[in-house]
Design an enzyme around this catalytic site. Structure first.
Site, short mmCIF file in Angstrom:
data_model
loop_
_atom_site.label_atom_id
_atom_site.label_comp_id
_atom_site.label_asym_id
_atom_site.label_seq_id
_atom_site.Cartn_x
_atom_site.Cartn_y
_atom_site.Cartn_z
N ASP A 16 34.86 6.94 18.94
CA ASP A 16 36.25 6.64 18.59
C ASP A 16 37.32 7.49 19.29
O ASP A 16 37.20 8.72 19.34
CB ASP A 16 36.49 6.90 17.10
CG ASP A 16 35.43 6.37 16.20
OD1 ASP A 16 34.47 5.76 16.68
OD2 ASP A 16 35.54 6.58 14.99
N GLU B 260 36.48 1.18 8.61
CA GLU B 260 36.64 2.49 9.25
C GLU B 260 37.94 2.51 10.05
O GLU B 260 38.47 1.46 10.42
CB GLU B 260 35.46 2.78 10.18
CG GLU B 260 34.12 2.84 9.45
CD GLU B 260 32.94 3.23 10.33
OE1 GLU B 260 32.09 4.00 9.85
OE2 GLU B 260 32.84 2.77 11.48
#
Ligand code: FRU
Length: 515
Positions: free
Chosen positions: A27, A209
């Site tokens: 990420d 998420e």
């Protein structure tokens, strides 16, 4: 330890996408623009090229295109992994952190506690601060600052809110398994107060998420500003595995109300086509936007990979890259607010190495070889359907194999077929034909823009309302571009191939951390 990435084995290293020199990343984290520099932090394993030892890696850029890898910013320790989060510029030192001189940058990240911690198995939000513009970081002594005693409370995105109730920090984070975005406020980044939650809604086929929440003017009209809530989901994406969805609505400083919710999330077999996706491809995940980007731009970056097979992609010595930076806006489409995305213009400002154009191309049934180019190209094409049930491009081809980017007009669908895209063997879930709903323009044509790099293709269609990102692993000599049609004909009135100036790929001195 020396790692020497012999270039001939490193055939997939991107030219215009960011990847770490010789380690794993996932990420994007802490995206922030500060004093003329874009900072890209990211989930990073400083000691290997698979997920683990989660820490924040760091890269900087002045133009969004050329990135320099910096030393690891926030390192995991014996008690915690440093999971995803964000960074704010604490202009008035509300946190009291920093050295009392420059306004500190404050990172809000998830502490994922390890077995050696008294908090083992839980996730809570913590702070670190930097007084030198984001290069060196100190963890706050009072961590964690927000703990729900939850195993799946993570990925805080913090921003400064100013509106009728006041001016304060707002955090959006997730209770991942409950498919909920939880919203908190704070005056000092250390004491947080629960405001509200959003969800479940729309896609809930996996954990939620990496959320984000930001305002955007509708059709460029500041008077009609709406709020966009984005949340990533794994698995359960539109073509399986990781994906990201968005909601548009109102945020009043306390709660987010969506005007684009289709279902309450309880219907797992619902038609995923009816939801609103940040990207329809399989390799655009954990997307978040920059804080404090100049000129009011909303710039987003995603991790260009998928948790289904991410650890197995055949790259070396690095693994995974970021998407191109996207500029996003909010437009009215059929009476509804929708995100429109384009690749940031900075990628087009360098001197092109070459530009080739074609006009009035007739596409007969079968395949028509057009050009042998380079692995890294930007392709812009307009198609007009004829009698063919499917037509499009075969990119990164070698005469036999290639990736099919096509349109099926009668089904209103965009297709990315990577079954013969090159190396697909490394994981059973990789080879696929991915599709997205696609409408033709009012004049009956379709316009596609493709950004192709050594191991990826990002497709932008329908004025940026539909995007599709996929990894591909063709050989370096697979540089043929063809047109194809099935069951009839089509035409391509304009086609343009640009070879962008490639930023230098800096791999001469790989950063290696040993411990
Ligand atoms: C998303 C994610 C986040 C987490 C991080 C760990 O890809 O699972 O929820 O913070 O990756 O690396």
């Amino acid at each position: 330890m020396t790692a020497n990435p012999a270039h001939e084995d490193d055939i997939f290293r991107p030219a215009i996408h960011y990847t770490a020199k010789n380690t794993w990343l996932n990420d994007p984290n802490g995206l922030v623009y500060h004093e003329g520099i874009y900072h890209l932090y990211y989930q990073n394993n400083p000691f290997g090229n698979v997920w683990g030892n989660m820490s924040w890696g760091h890269a900087t850029s002045v133009d969004l295109v050329n990135w320099d890898e910096q030393p690891v910013a926030i390192l995991c320790d014996a008690e915690e992994d440093i999971f995803s989060g964000s960074i704010v510029i604490d202009q008035y030192n509300t946190s009291g952190l920093g050295n009392g001189q420059a306004a500190p940058l404050v990172a809000i990240y998830t502490s994922a506690y390890k077995d050696s911690s008294a908090r083992r198995g839980t996730q809570a939000q913590s702070l670190a601060w930097s007084s030198d513009g984001g290069y060196t970081w100190t963890k706050h002594q009072g961590n964690p600052v927000l703990d729900r005693n939850s195993a799946d409370f993570r990925d805080p995105k913090v921003f400064r809110y100013s509106g009728p109730p006041g001016s304060y920090w707002v955090m959006v984070a997730v209770e991942a398994n409950e498919h909920k975005v939880v919203i908190y406020s704070s005056d000092n980044l250390r004491d947080w107060h629960y405001l509200s939650s959003f969800g479940p809604a729309n896609a809930t086929g996996g954990v939620w998420e990496c959320p984000d929440l930001f305002p955007l003017p509708l059709d460029g009209d500041e008077e009609q500003t709406k709020w966009v809530l984005t949340v990533n989901l794994n698995p359960g994406g539109p073509n399986s595995g990781s994906g990201g969805q968005y909601f548009v609505g109102r945020f009043d400083g306390v709660a987010f109300t969506s005007q684009t919710t289709v279902t309450d999330g309880s219907n797992q077999t619902a038609d995923l086509d009816t939801y609103h996706w940040l990207d329809w491809g399989r390799d655009y995940y954990a997307a978040v936007s920059f804080n404090d980007a100049p000129d009011g731009r909303r710039l987003m970056v995603g991790w260009m990979n998928n948790w289904q097979y991410g650890a197995a992609i055949p790259t070396w010595p690095w693994r995974s890259s970021m998407s191109l930076v996207r500029e996003i806006s909010l437009v009215t489409h059929q009476g509804q607010p929708r995100l429109s995305q384009r690749v940031a213009d900075e990628y087009r400002t360098g001197n092109a190495l070459s530009v080739s154009t074609w006009a009035d191309l007739a596409i007969d049934e079968g395949m028509r070889h057009l050009h042998t180019g380079a692995p890294v190209e930007i392709i812009e094409v307009i198609f007009i359907p004829g009698s063919a049930e499917e037509f499009g491009l075969i990119i990164r081809g070698n005469g036999t194999d290639g990736t099919r980017i096509g349109i099926r007009p009668s089904e209103n669908r965009l297709i990315m077929d990577r079954k013969s895209s090159g190396n697909t063997e490394f994981h059973d879930a990789f080879a696929s034909t991915d599709t997205a709903p696609l409408k033709q323009d009012s004049d009956g044509s379709y316009t596609l823009t493709l950004f192709i790099d050594h191991c990826s293709v990002e497709v932008f269609a329908q004025n940026g309302l539909v995007t599709m990102t996929g990894l591909i692993f063709p050989g370096p000599d697979s540089t043929r571009l063809s047109l194809y049609a099935k069951g009839g004909t089509a035409t391509a009135p304009c086609l343009k191939v640009t070879r962008p100036a490639e930023p230098p790929v800096r791999i001469e001195e790989p950063l290696v951390l040993s411990r």
